[in-house]
Design an enzyme around this catalytic site. Structure first.
Site, mmCIF file in Angstrom:
data_model
loop_
_atom_site.group_PDB
_atom_site.id
_atom_site.type_symbol
_atom_site.label_atom_id
_atom_site.label_comp_id
_atom_site.label_asym_id
_atom_site.label_seq_id
_atom_site.Cartn_x
_atom_site.Cartn_y
_atom_site.Cartn_z
ATOM 1 N N ASP A 1 -7.582 16.528 30.411
ATOM 2 C CA ASP A 1 -7.176 17.024 32.086
ATOM 3 C C ASP A 1 -5.698 16.909 31.924
ATOM 4 O O ASP A 1 -5.124 16.405 32.474
ATOM 5 C CB ASP A 1 -7.740 15.180 32.596
ATOM 6 C CG ASP A 1 -7.694 14.385 31.906
ATOM 7 O OD1 ASP A 1 -6.406 13.831 30.719
ATOM 8 O OD2 ASP A 1 -7.946 13.367 32.434
ATOM 9 N N ARG B 1 9.314 9.205 26.903
ATOM 10 C CA ARG B 1 10.027 9.452 25.645
ATOM 11 C C ARG B 1 10.663 9.907 25.774
ATOM 12 O O ARG B 1 10.605 10.915 25.881
ATOM 13 C CB ARG B 1 8.301 10.031 24.630
ATOM 14 C CG ARG B 1 8.731 9.716 23.383
ATOM 15 C CD ARG B 1 6.959 9.561 22.376
ATOM 16 N NE ARG B 1 7.290 10.884 22.241
ATOM 17 C CZ ARG B 1 5.479 11.986 21.742
ATOM 18 N NH1 ARG B 1 5.176 10.812 21.190
ATOM 19 N NH2 ARG B 1 5.899 12.961 22.315
ATOM 20 N N ASP C 1 0.839 17.079 12.870
ATOM 21 C CA ASP C 1 1.276 17.662 14.071
ATOM 22 C C ASP C 1 1.908 16.182 14.814
ATOM 23 O O ASP C 1 2.622 15.977 15.767
ATOM 24 C CB ASP C 1 0.216 18.297 15.096
ATOM 25 C CG ASP C 1 -1.175 17.120 15.173
ATOM 26 O OD1 ASP C 1 -1.880 17.106 14.157
ATOM 27 O OD2 ASP C 1 -1.126 16.267 15.949
#
Length: 504
Positions: free
Chosen positions: A135, A186, A262
């Site tokens: 989502d 961030r 990642d």
């Protein structure tokens, strides 16, 4: 659900210190130019004013309605295109050729007071083409966890991404059930990952791989540009940065929890705080992540996994290292072998300092290993034992408060005799020793049960005062804070939090 009118995305009238992302100058296949997904009723939970000031951002604007709209993904900064970055990655050892920012957008950069570019990214800002069925949103709990832990890491002096802001969305997201949604802002040196290199290597796109490496050198390791082999120098820099970083994690008992390729930053910053935690009782096999059933990313495995991840980076970079694959492999292997020496240098020096030692002696590492063995056998608290040594170094063996942290204090006493003998051979036995030990052994860490208390108060009661208080305590991890002594205590048996979860 009732129908609501959500204002269409708009552009903020003020740049507020944001600048266009330099990543946008790379070819389009590096990212998706993304549209914003507005939320119902954004409300600022917290703005990190000190960080905003360090980034030369307009604090007044960020706290205004227009600034909150930017931090919520309801508005973009004028002339700045939001981007979702492409990358791949090994997740728990399995390669996924396309991951990318499935719930995050790079909304620009800022030039900090030191003249360095810093990425500004929203997490939980909605779906992108990389969402893979998700989502694209974030729940309030994981947002608060990342805010708390990333700022605690910064206060501990460990390279890390930072928390600029947290915003509630006024909407619910659905995980195990309906929970309040939030967006996290961030700040990072960049969002280049090992997985970014893997993305282009998997496609055989050597042109993009070269462009990415050139960008990484310019952004993070400019000295590599002058090296005889710049791309090999880039690899050397990343290997060294990761070795230093993981050593510092180990010295404070931090467990990242999901060291997928990642989630490993080229810049050497800690990134992606999902199922992370700090150890209470010391045990090398400690795992908190609910999805790490095999213990791949256990505390003691972190250095080994870092090397494994870096080997995947080296594989991706092979076409850049030499014309011959055999030569490229040989060069890469030589660089990877340097990890251990760099890691050992940082970790062993750190252990000595934690024990109050400044000179080097052959028995130091066996001495440190002996303490860890006794701690593990006695379920002693990692943070409190090392902090206590700074108070007890002058105590007579068999006395002092640290021994009370062990189920069988006599086992600690036996170790303490050896430690006192070693301390006696230091050039200066006690001058400045307590101050030095306190400067490397924190008293306050973001203990899991405290973080969960903060989350529960916010999610269940919309009470953010525990969140603010915890942040205030963790901003001074090495200081004595008598008014906040309760934050020192490890969890009681019924308070232990043994599992943490990814934000997705």
């Amino acid at each position: 659900m009732d129908q609501v009118n959500i204002e269409a995305p708009r552009q903020a009238d003020l740049a507020a210190g944001f600048v266009q992302s330099s990543y946008a100058e790379l070819p389009d296949r590096f990212y998706q130019r993304a549209d914003l997904s507005p939320v119902r009723a954004p409300k600022l939970i917290r703005l990190n004013r000190q960080l905003a000031e360090d980034l030369n951002l307009d604090i007044g604007f960020l706290e205004s309605e227009g600034g909150i709209a930017v931090l919520a993904g309801n508005a973009s900064v004028k002339n700045v295109q939001p981007l979702a970055l492409a990358y791949a990655g090994h997740q728990f050892g399995n390669f996924v050729p396309q991951l990318g920012d499935g719930r995050a957008l790079l909304i620009g950069e800022a030039i900090d007071r030191g003249g360095k570019r810093r990425d500004i990214q929203l997490k939980g800002s909605g779906r992108t083409r990389f969402s893979r069925g998700g989502d694209g949103r974030a729940a309030l709990g994981p947002v608060l966890r990342e805010y708390v832990v990333s700022e605690a890491m910064a206060a501990l002096g460990i390279p890390t991404t930072r928390a600029l802001a947290a915003v509630s969305t006024g909407e619910m997201v659905f995980r195990e059930g309906a929970v309040p949604g939030a967006i996290f802002t961030r700040v990072a040196a960049s969002h280049l990952r090992i997985g970014t290199f893997q993305y282009f290597a998997a496609r055989g796109d050597h042109e993009a791989l070269k462009a990415l490496a050139d960008y990484a050198i310019e952004r993070h390791y400019s000295e590599a540009a002058a090296a005889e082999t710049p791309y090999l120098a880039l690899l050397e820099n990343v290997v060294a940065a990761q070795a230093r970083l993981v050593a510092r994690w180990m010295l404070v008992g931090f467990i990242h929890g999901v060291m997928n390729t990642d989630n490993m930053s080229i810049s050497g910053e800690t990134i992606d705080y999902g199922p992370c935690a700090f150890m209470d009782s010391y045990h090398p096999g400690t795992v908190f992540s609910s999805i790490d059933a095999g213990g791949r990313y256990a505390y003691a495995n972190q250095p080994r996994i870092a090397v494994w991840n870096l080997a995947r980076l080296a594989e991706a970079m092979l076409p850049l290292l030499a014309a011959s694959e055999d030569e490229a492999v040989a060069l890469a292997e030589a660089v990877l072998k340097k990890f251990q020496a760099t890691y050992d240098g940082v970790f062993h020096k750190g252990l000595r300092r934690k024990l109050g030692l400044s000179a080097e002696h052959p028995e130091d590492l066996p001495l440190a290993a002996g303490l860890l063995e006794v701690m593990s056998a006695n379920e002693a608290d990692f943070t409190l034992v090392f902090r206590g040594l700074g108070d007890d170094f002058a105590a007579v063996p068999g006395e002092g408060g640290t021994r009370k942290l062990f189920k069988r204090p006599e086992e600690f006493d036996g170790w303490a005799v050896r430690w006192k003998e070693r301390l006696a051979r230091e050039p200066e036995f006690d001058v400045g020793r307590q101050e030095m030990m306190r400067s490397v052994n924190p008293k306050y860490i973001p203990r899991n049960h405290r973080v969960e208390e903060v989350i529960r108060a916010a999610v269940d009661r919309s009470d953010f005062s525990p969140f603010e208080e915890l942040l205030s305590v963790l901003a001074r991890p090495f200081d004595e804070q008598p008014a906040h002594s309760a934050y020192v205590d490890p969890p009681k048996p019924e308070e232990r939090v043994l599992e943490t979860f990814c934000g997705t």
